[in-house]
Structure formats: C-alpha cells, structure tokens
Scaffold this motif. Structure first.
Motif, PDB file in Angstrom:
ATOM      1  N   ASP A  87      50.407  50.323  78.904  1.00 14.84           N
ATOM      2  CA  ASP A  87      49.340  49.626  78.286  1.00 14.84           C
ATOM      3  C   ASP A  87      50.052  48.300  77.285  1.00 14.84           C
ATOM      4  N   THR A  88      50.266  47.069  77.713  1.00 13.40           N
ATOM      5  CA  THR A  88      50.837  46.133  76.802  1.00 13.40           C
ATOM      6  C   THR A  88      49.736  45.223  76.467  1.00 13.40           C
ATOM      7  N   LYS A  89      48.419  45.350  76.600  1.00 13.52           N
ATOM      8  CA  LYS A  89      47.537  44.497  76.128  1.00 13.52           C
ATOM      9  C   LYS A  89      47.305  44.700  74.692  1.00 13.52           C
ATOM     10  N   CYS A 829      63.248  30.124  76.535  1.00 15.17           N
ATOM     11  CA  CYS A 829      64.245  31.166  75.788  1.00 15.17           C
ATOM     12  C   CYS A 829      63.682  32.498  75.871  1.00 15.17           C
ATOM     13  N   LEU A 830      62.390  32.743  75.574  1.00 17.77           N
ATOM     14  CA  LEU A 830      62.106  34.287  75.687  1.00 17.77           C
ATOM     15  C   LEU A 830      62.215  34.953  76.903  1.00 17.77           C
ATOM     16  N   ASP A 831      61.599  34.095  78.260  1.00 16.75           N
ATOM     17  CA  ASP A 831      61.839  34.630  79.498  1.00 16.75           C
ATOM     18  C   ASP A 831      63.385  34.816  79.967  1.00 16.75           C
ATOM     19  N   VAL A 832      64.128  33.782  80.013  1.00 19.99           N
ATOM     20  CA  VAL A 832      65.583  34.000  80.243  1.00 19.99           C
ATOM     21  C   VAL A 832      66.194  34.755  79.610  1.00 19.99           C
ATOM     22  N   GLY A 833      65.962  34.655  77.941  1.00 16.68           N
ATOM     23  CA  GLY A 833      66.813  35.717  77.299  1.00 16.68           C
ATOM     24  C   GLY A 833      66.582  37.054  77.411  1.00 16.68           C
ATOM     25  N   PHE A 849      58.942  41.828  77.898  1.00 13.82           N
ATOM     26  CA  PHE A 849      58.691  40.978  78.937  1.00 13.82           C
ATOM     27  C   PHE A 849      57.216  40.952  79.430  1.00 13.82           C
ATOM     28  N   GLN A 850      56.657  42.254  79.549  1.00 16.36           N
ATOM     29  CA  GLN A 850      55.263  42.389  79.813  1.00 16.36           C
ATOM     30  C   GLN A 850      54.493  41.573  78.935  1.00 16.36           C
ATOM     31  N   ARG A 851      54.741  41.476  77.860  1.00 19.03           N
ATOM     32  CA  ARG A 851      53.657  40.822  77.025  1.00 19.03           C
ATOM     33  C   ARG A 851      53.713  39.257  77.066  1.00 19.03           C
ATOM     34  N   LEU A 852      54.760  38.839  77.714  1.00 22.40           N
ATOM     35  CA  LEU A 852      54.892  37.152  78.037  1.00 22.40           C
ATOM     36  C   LEU A 852      53.930  36.973  79.255  1.00 22.40           C
ATOM     37  N   PRO A 853      53.185  35.820  79.102  1.00 22.20           N
ATOM     38  CA  PRO A 853      52.362  35.259  80.424  1.00 22.20           C
ATOM     39  C   PRO A 853      53.577  34.713  81.375  1.00 22.20           C
ATOM     40  N   ARG A 854      53.106  34.848  82.610  1.00 19.96           N
ATOM     41  CA  ARG A 854      53.857  34.547  83.875  1.00 19.96           C
ATOM     42  C   ARG A 854      53.719  33.126  84.340  1.00 19.96           C
ATOM     43  N   ARG A 855      54.712  32.496  84.897  1.00 15.19           N
ATOM     44  CA  ARG A 855      54.889  31.340  85.338  1.00 15.19           C
ATOM     45  C   ARG A 855      54.045  31.152  86.519  1.00 15.19           C
ATOM     46  N   GLN A 856      53.928  32.385  87.449  1.00 15.07           N
ATOM     47  CA  GLN A 856      53.482  32.311  88.664  1.00 15.07           C
ATOM     48  C   GLN A 856      52.549  33.593  89.069  1.00 15.07           C
ATOM     49  N   GLU A 857      51.469  33.655  89.472  1.00  9.79           N
ATOM     50  CA  GLU A 857      50.895  34.862  89.751  1.00  9.79           C
ATOM     51  C   GLU A 857      51.076  35.950  90.485  1.00  9.79           C
TER      52      GLU A 857
END
Length: 1041
Positions: A87-89, A829-833, A849-857
C-alpha cells in the motif's frame, strides 16, 4: 528587598546570641549591603532560569532522542498478504527507513512473475536469441551464509539483469546452490565432533551422508533467503542444487561420455594430499603461505610448532670413493624416499661422476647420479636430491629417468615402509629425528634461512603432502586448445581484457585435471572395478584403468569409493540446470547463455571448465561474454578471513549489528578458541560501535560504485552508511517534490517541452540527458562506477542542491504558468531519475515510483518492468547552457562562502555586486540574477561593468572576468567578528604548528606509518588554506574600521 528590611534583618542577625549592643551601620554601608543582596537575588534568579532552560533542553533532547529512535525503527505495519502489492496510498513517513521501504516488495515482484522469462506472455522458444539475456548464478556453497563477496556478485548480476529487462529483453537469471564437497563435509564433521564427539567413520558412509543432507536441508534455505533480501531478481522456479537427482544424472552421463571419448582415464600420479581431510584437494583449495625465512608454524595434530623456511644441507657418499655430494632440502624427512641425485649435464664439477651412484646413509640403498637440464647450477651446490613420490618436480625427473617411486609417507602423514627407526613416526616428528641422525652419522653440513612458500589446505590448515595416488584424470589438451581459440577468434569475450593473458597461460600450461576426491559427500564416481572369477584371467590392479568400467546403473561390481571434484558438476551447470542430457524445451531455448559474471579468482577453476565442457558435450560455448569483477577486501586491503574477524555477513550491514552481536557470530562458525580471540580483537578495531543499519539499496549501490575494472575493492563497511544518507536525501527530495506537485497533478501523456521553460528548467533537463547517456554507456561497457556516479550526481548535485532550491519561490509564488512548467519538468526528473537508479537500488526506487502519478493509464505495474530511459528519448542536451549555469553556480558558491566566513545568519539578507570586465560576461550573469538572488538569500543582485563597487564589501574572484562582492557594512559587528576570526586563526595556527613540528622530527618518516603521514600532510594543507582565508577575511574587516 527594601533598605529598611535590610537594616532590620541586619540588626536581628547581629543581636542573636551576641554580647552587648550591636554596632549601628551607616547609610552608606546599608546601601552597599542592599546592592549586594540585589545582585545575589538577580544571580539566583538567573541560575534558576538557566536551570529551567537546561531541564527543558534535556527534556527536549530526551524527546528528540526518543523521536529519533522511533524514526530509526519505522516499519511498514499495514496488513498486506504475502505476494500482494504494498500500500503506497498512505502518507510517506517523515524519514527514510530501510526496514519500511524494503517490506513486501520482493514477495509481490516474485508473485507477479516479473523475474520469469515468460513474463508478459512471451514464448521462450520463439523469442530470438538476440532478444534474450540469460545468466546463471555462480552457485554459492551450501555451507551456511553468504559474505560480502557474494553480495558484490549478486549486486552486479542483478543490476545487469534488471537493466536488460527494462530494455525489453527476455531475461532469465537462474539461481542455484553448490554441494561444495570438501567445505560441506568439513563443516558437518566438525559439527558432529563438537556436538556428539563422533567422527564420520563412527557413523559410516551412508549415515554420514544422511547427516549432511539433514544439515543441507536446514541451511539451504538460509542462502536463498539472503539472496532474496539482497533483491536478486532470480527465477526461483528454476532454482537448482548440484546434488539433486536430475543434476546427479547429468554428472553420471558426462563422466560416461567423456570416458567413451577416451578423455577420462585412470593413473597413478602425485596429488595435493591433506592428511587431516584424508583426501586429495584441488589447487584452488591450496593456500600458498609465503614466509621470509625460519618460521615456526602451527600444524594440526602437533602439540609444538614446526620449523619451516630453512634449507638443510647434508652429504651423500659417492659409492667406491672418498668423495661426497652435498645436497640441500627444505623437507629433510623426505630424504628417506630419495632414489637419485641429479646434476646438470654441463656442470663441470660433476662430469666425472656421471653414471655413478651414492649410498643412502640409513638403508645402504644405491642412488644413481642422473643428468637433467632442470637442475639450476647456480642454486646451492648444483646437486639436487630426487624424491619422485613426494615432490612434483622430482616426479617428472623420475618419469624421465625411470626412477623408483618410493612412497615413505602414508595418507595420515606417518612414515611408512622400510624406514628403520623412523617407521611409524609422524612426518614432522621424523623431520627432527632424521636431522639428528644425520648429525650423529656426520653427514649433516649446515642449515640456512630460506624464503619459501608453504602449501596449506584452506579447509583444514594442514600442510599439503604430495602423495602418489591412483586417481581419475581428464585429458584436457584438446579442450584447452579449443577454449584458447574461442577467445583468440573473438567467439568468447573476456572483460576486462587484462585477464586474457591469465586465461591463455593457464590453459596452455595446465596438466591433466585430477577429478577424484577421497570424500563421502559428493557425486560418487560412476565407475566399477571388475573382478573376473577365471584363473586364466590375470587379476587387475586398482590403478589399472582397463579393469574399470563406467556405468549409469550399478551392477554386482565394486563401485569406486571416491567422489568427483566439485568443479566437475559446476562445469556442467550452464546446461545441466536445463535438463541435459534430455533435450528439453528449456535447454533448447535457454542454452547457450549470454553472459557469465563472477570473480576473477575462479577464471580457470570454473569459467574455463564450463567452456571446456560446453564445447565438448554441447558443441557450443556456454556463454558469449565473461565479465570478471574484482575481489572484495577489507578497508585495510586484507583478504577476507574469518580468523581476522573481517568477514561480514551482508545481512548485518543491511540490518545493522552491535559489536557484541558480531562477536557472537564468531561462535557459530568453525573457528577454534585462539582464532576466535584474534577475530574479536579485529572486530573491535574495525567496528568499535558495531555496524549501523544501512539497508539493501545502500549496500548494493556502494558495492557497485566501488567496482572498477581490474582493481580489487578495499571496502570500508562504514562507508556504506554514506549511501544510506544518500537514500535519505532521495526520500526527502521526493517527498518534497510530491508535495510540490500536489495531489491533483497529472503529467502530460508524453514528455515534451512546452516552450515556456526557463533557463534552469532547460538546464536540469540537459543534465538529465547527460545522466541518461552516462548510464547507458556505462552499462554497455561494464563501467559501473560511471553509471552510479551519473545517478548520484544527478540526484544529489543537480536535483537536491540546485533545482529544488531554485523552484521553491516559484511553487510558493503566484505565477501559475511558471508553476505548471516547473512541475512538469520536476515530474520528468523524478520519473526518469528513478528509472535510471532502479537497477542499483530496486527497493527504494519502487517505493518512490509507486507514489508518482502515471503519464498513461496502461503503464506497467512495476518500475522493474518499465522501460529504461534511452538517450534517443531525451534530446535536450545543451552544453553551452550547462557552461553558463556552471558559471552562475560559481558565483553562488563564492557568495555562500563569504556569508559563511562572516557568519551571516540565513535571515540576514545582503546586497550582492557582481563586477564584470565586459558586456558579454555581464549579459551571461544577468540571465541568472533571480537564481543567484534566490540561492544566496540576497536582497538584490547588481551586475556592474563600468560602475564601481561601493565601499564596505567583501570580495572573492569568480574568474578572470568576474568578481563577487558581498555588502557587509552595517550588517556585522566588526570588532566582534575580528576577535572571533583572530581566535579561530590562532587555534588553527597552533594545530598547524603541532603537525609541522612533528613532521620536522628526524625519525618522523621511520616511526610514523605512511598512511598517517599522508593524512597529516592533507591536514596541514587544509589548515594552511583555512588560515589564508581567515587572513583575507581579517584584512577585509580592517577596511570597515
């Protein structure tokens, strides 16, 4: 207290118990007394206030310590079923905790099948070879626990596997464990003796092997659990053990096929014999102990130490003459087995003795004088005693001259045969007895110090005894030639190339491989001795290969008692794990592998033999490339040794452990009491406070960052903690960034520039491109430090030190367009880094990474199956812009330095004047005035060319065309700052003089170790630099007066 009260009090006090009336104090005295009381009252109030503050401070520190302690043990307590996604929410904890971060992820990765080559519905049979990455683990010995060398192997292989997987390759990293014949048998034998006072012979072979299997079943999972804890992305469904039935069958099949090809044969030859183990051992299990001269060494089975490192000379009488030949030896006891004396055929001193004999002093045995080119005429007397049965060089001489091979030492190390008074003695007791007997007979000449190498058994510490034994051998001549050719023709690539010379040297000069071991634990040799019940058929000898037949199933024949060398089954590992000799789907699809990665110390013992067997039994190389990593040594450059106390369990670095805990670990091993005491001293010196908790990611990153091709790794375990602090930086930076993005932030579907990016936005994207390029080229060239340095510098030096500080005013400002641009750049920067860093730090990067929003569903579920950043996807490199920003950063650093020199607090803002010599430089600076103002906490930044800088500024030179001036007038107490700086300068001056005086002493170079001298030189240089800076600061302050 009033004057009246004071007077009354004084009168009362004076009258109490006194004689006569008290003297009346004057008004002046009363006033003085009142002032005194007032001061006392103020002092008391001040003391009470300070006591309250101290109590509050102590209470606060106690709370702080408690809070800190609580932070250090932050755990993931949300109920999550094994194999379910974490759970990362939930909110991110305040600080980084390895225990929290590493929880639950591995089970989810494994349950989701990310580590299997079939992940995503891919077919292993139809996927082209070039789209696969296949690697097998160097199977660790099933003897207990892994050490840091295993952790390095795991870290390097896993980062490569994860990188290839993220690049779209079908990946298989096949795990397994080796039965480790000698090592495991020794451990179990010691355990039996320690716990039950039994030997393996007391139990018998079958019961003893059962005991080993029990031990293996207890300990086997321990190693696999360690590998999981290290984050290894293995396909556990394909895990193999070298003694399991299907691999046992492969070993039998290989033996039979090689025997049928006439490559396996039986012969009587000299072997490395361990009298303690009662077995032959391989060269890799022989430690070569160098000694400078006469040295007393402890030998198992002997109460007193034994003398080594001396050359004893004695004389042999020439038959039928008064002449004698003096020979010398480091092993005087072996003269009992001498069967000749050798001289060089061209040595004029002995030409008249060619064809004659000498007489053995203890047996009247005639020893021929033979001529052989191997004799070094310049060494000693130029005459050499020959003992064919107990010396490798002498054995070759004996074969050439058909000399008798007289075995005078048995398997237990005792003198045997017709050796008269010496028969039955232990070999090193006989050493003393033979020397004394030679003296008594007058044949002794002298004893000299002699530097030498003493071969010892790495398992038992016994001194190796060369013994003649009937053994099984593999004819490796053609196999070795094919292996050399494969490298020469470029079919097999060895990295680093410096090891090719070693490869060729070993394979071109090695003798046939002895594969017999006199053990009970291992693959029993599938060969049977035939006894024919027919008087007309001559009975066979044990050493006669014609009376031995290989079979896959047992008949009513006598099977060989010996087992095969462990390296035999290990050499089959790349294809036996896939079901060979059966033609399975896995074997067809997954052999050959892509890469073999291991330590350079087993290049010959394992790597070469896999190549030999792969080419001979499979008709193709087992892999295309070999990458050899360096050896892990301790911080002092010493080899890892249990007796030194410097062998560290990687789990102890991950979890942390006290000094007492490290000491207790020693009790679990097979060290004797003396070795344990020595190891405890070593542990106390290296880890006085134990080992701090570092976490898996920090350990992996440190090991990989140290891995420079061709160099051993001197690893200070405590330096791993530095990378744990780096993990904390990543955690805090990402937490701040996520807050800056906001809960409603949605990144653009594709990364692309919008055209509104500012200079610093473009700069960080350019630096990100550089990191991507460096990581890609680093992985491709096996230059791991290049990749880890790129990741480290981007996150720490670019994101944390500059961009996050730069963007804070924007995020807290009112320009919504600027905020949107900044957030999208930050997200990229966060996503690529994180994706760049994942192969090195799998747990932390997955958590963030799991806490970042995604570009695509429809994005991949895990970072480990998300695409690795490629240079083609990041085309924003601008070296001119990087140069301009670097110049602005130099200005910022100089201003920060001046603020620190003059002790300006963060709340104190000052004007900055940047004086440039030309308009070009001025224009460059003006692009970044807002950045400079923000990052230096300045009230204003003025860029000047022709105008003069106002008085009252401190100055530092940025470049030949630029100076940075900081307005101090009115901001500091000049007198106070002057005293402070002078005091600091005086303190540093005393420290410098103390070091200089020490270095000036005549015996400094002799008495002080080199590393300490180097440290002192660095300290003196730093102190001199600090004093110079203080002098300049003081000079500036003088201008303000």
């Amino acid at each position: 207290m009033s004057t009246e009260d004071t007077a009354a009090q004084t009168k009362t006090d004076n009258g109490a118990g006194g004689e006569g009336a008290p003297r009346q104090k004057s008004e002046k005295e009363l006033l003085k007394e009142a002032k005194k009381q007032e001061k006392l009252a103020k002092l008391k109030a001040k003391q009470e206030k300070q006591a309250a503050l101290d109590a509050k401070k102590q209470d606060g520190e106690g709370k702080k310590d408690k809070k800190k302690k609580e932070r250090s043990v932050i755990t993931y307590d949300i109920k999550t079923e094994k194999g379910s996604k974490k759970d990362t929410k939930c909110p991110m904890p305040d600080s980084y905790s390895p225990e929290y971060v590493e929880a639950a992820w591995y089970d989810w990765w494994q349950q989701s099948g990310f580590f299997k080559p079939e992940y995503g519905g891919r077919d292993i049979s139809t996927t082209p070879y070039e789209d696969k990455f296949i690697i097998v683990i160097p199977p660790p010995n099933v003897t207990g626990k892994l050490h840091l060398g295993h952790a390095l192997t795991n870290a390097v292989e896993d980062c490569l596997t994860r990188w290839h997987r993220m690049n779209g390759k079908m990946c298989l990293w096949n795990p397994g464990c080796d039965h480790a014949g000698i090592a495991t048998q020794v451990v179990v034998e010691k355990k039996l003796m320690r716990e039950r006072q039994l030997t393996r012979h007391d139990l018998g072979r079958e019961n003893f092997v059962d005991e080993v299997w029990k031990w293996k079943n207890e300990k086997g999972d321990q190693i696999y659990n360690q590998l999981r804890r290290l984050g290894g992305s293995y396909d556990w469904d394909r895990a193999r053990f070298t003694m399991e039935p299907r691999l046992y069958r492969a070993v039998q099949e290989a033996f039979v096929r090689l025997h049928d090809k006439k490559l396996i044969y039986r012969s009587v030859r000299l072997v490395n014999w361990s009298c303690t183990l009662n077995s032959a051992i391989s060269d890799i299990e022989v430690d070569k102990k160098e000694i400078p001269g006469r040295t007393m060494l402890a030998v198992p089975g002997y109460k007193d130490k034994v003398e080594f490192g001396v050359l004893v000379s004695f004389a042999y009488k020439v038959e039928g003459s008064d002449e004698e030949i003096v020979v010398a030896t480091t092993r005087i006891e072996t003269m009992l087995g001498d069967t000749a004396v050798a001289v060089h055929p061209d040595d004029p001193r002995y030409k008249h003795l060619h064809g004659k004999s000498v007489i053995h002093p203890f047996s009247d045995r005639r020893l021929p004088i033979v001529c052989d080119d191997f004799v070094d005429r310049e060494f000693g007397t130029g005459a050499v005693k020959i003992t064919p049965a107990h010396d490798h060089n002498d054995y070759e001489v004996g074969v050439r001259h058909k000399l008798e091979q007289l075995n005078i030492i048995d398997e237990k190390g005792n003198i045997t045969g017709d050796c008269g008074q010496f028969t039955g003695m232990k070999r090193f007791d006989a050493r003393k007895a033979v020397l004394q007997a030679l003296k008594d007979k007058g044949w002794y000449r002298d004893t000299k110090d002699n530097p030498m190498v003493v071969p010892t058994c790495s398992r038992s510490k016994d001194v190796i005894e060369p013994l003649l034994k009937p053994q099984w051998y593999i004819d490796v001549k053609d196999m070795n030639a094919a292996a050399v050719k494969a490298v020469r023709d470029g079919e097999l690539k060895i990295i680093p190339e410096m090891h090719i010379k070693t490869w060729n040297s070993w394979l071109e000069n090695v003798k046939d491989w002895c594969i017999s071991r006199q053990l009970w634990w291992g693959h029993r040799i599938p060969a049977y001795f035939v006894t024919v019940d027919d008087p007309s058929v001559k009975p066979g000898q044990d050493s006669d290969g014609d009376y031995w037949i290989p079979q896959l199933t047992s008949f009513s024949l006598k099977q060989d008692e010996d087992v095969l060398d462990t390296w035999f089954s290990s050499a089959l590992f790349p294809f036996s794990i896939f079901g060979w000799p059966d033609q399975t789907v896995d074997l067809d699809a997954l052999y050959p592998g892509t890469l073999l990665e291991t330590g350079h110390d087993i290049l010959f013992f394992w790597v070469a033999r896999m190549v030999m067997f792969g080419q001979t039994l499979m008709g193709k190389l087992p892999f295309k490339e070999v990458y050899l990593h360096a050896m892990v040594r301790d911080a002092h450059g010493r080899k890892m040794s249990k007796s030194l106390g410097n062998v560290v369990d990687p789990i102890d670095v991950i979890r942390g452990i006290s000094l007492e805990g490290l000491n207790e670990r020693l009790q679990d091993g097979n060290l004797d009491e003396k070795e344990i005491k020595k190891a405890i001293v070593g542990q106390k010196a290296d880890y006085p406070d134990g080992i701090p908790e570092c976490g898996t990611d920090a350990l992996r990153f440190a090991l990989i960052a140290y891995t420079s091709q061709g160099r051993d790794i001197n690893l200070d375990v405590l330096r791993v903690q530095g990378y744990r602090f780096f993990c904390n930086k990543l955690w805090n930076a990402t937490k701040f960034a996520l807050n800056g993005l906001g809960v409603d932030f949605k990144p653009t579907p594709q990364h692309q520039l919008c055209g509104k990016e500012r200079e610093m936005d473009k700069w960080i994207l350019s630096r990100l491109c550089l990191a991507v390029e460096s990581c890609t080229s680093g992985f491709q060239a096996y230059d791991f430090p290049a990749a880890t340095t790129a990741c480290y510098n981007f996150w720490l030096r670019v994101v944390c030190d500059w961009y996050l500080e730069y963007m804070k005013p924007i995020l807290y400002g009112s320009d919504e367009d600027a905020k949107a641009v900044c957030r999208n750049v930050l997200y990229t920067c966060l996503d690529v880094g994180l994706r760049l860093l994942h192969p090195f730090m799998p747990f932390l990067t997955e958590e963030l990474f799991q806490r970042l929003p995604r570009r695509q569903e429809n994005s991949p579920p895990s970072i480990c199956v998300t695409a690795y950043p490629l240079p083609a996807d990041m085309q924003h490199r601008d070296t001119d812009l990087e140069s301009s920003v670097e110049f602005a950063q130099s200005i910022v650093k100089n201003i920060r330095s001046m603020r620190a020199d003059y002790n300006l607090t963060p709340k104190t803002t000052a004007d900055v004047y940047v004086k440039c010599t030309d308009e070009d430089t001025s224009s460059k600076v003006k692009l970044f005035t807002d950045v400079i103002q923000t990052l230096t906490n300045s009230s204003a930044v003025h860029v000047l060319v022709s105008d003069s800088v106002p008085d009252g500024c401190a100055m530092l030179t940025v470049s030949s065309k630029c100076e940075a001036h900081l307005m101090l007038k009115g901001l500091i107490d000049v007198e106070k700052e002057t005293k402070k700086l002078e005091g600091k300068k005086e303190t540093l001056g005393k420290s410098l003089k103390k070091l200089e005086d020490a270095a000036a002493k005549p015996d400094y170079s002799d008495k002080v170790p080199l590393d300490v001298r180097n440290q002192n030189t660095d300290k003196m240089s730093q102190l001199t630099e600090e004093i110079d800076k203080l002098s300049k600061a003081l000079s500036t302050l003088l201008t303000f007066q």
